[in-house]
Design a protein around this motif. Structure first.
Motif: not given
Length: 82
Positions: A9-15
């Motif tokens: 459920g963690e968000e994945i950033g663009a980086e």
């Protein structure tokens, strides 16, 4: 641009997404023989992917440039000196 990781459920950033994509391409290069048709397609896809990113960057630059107030040219005023 944030996506949730399906596992925890963690968000994945663009980086992190770009880093993962880079690792994928590096991994694929090591697994495929240099003369294969698949490798040729993957190389072309990397180029197209980067062109797509460049188009997003160019669009964003254009939006930011439109936000900036336009600089007006300074006009000289003629003054009569006695």
């Amino acid at each position: 641009m944030e996506q949730k990781n399906r596992k925890n459920g963690e968000e994945i950033g663009a980086e992190e997404a770009f880093r993962s994509l880079g690792r994928f391409f590096t991994w694929m290069e090591g697994k495929v023989c240099p003369s294969s048709e698949f490798r040729e397609h993957m190389t072309k896809s990397k180029v197209e992917f980067l062109r797509g990113i460049r188009s997003l960057i160019d669009k964003r630059i254009g939006e930011l440039e439109k936000r900036q107030p336009k600089k007006t040219e300074k006009k000289a005023t003629r003054v009569t000196v006695e």
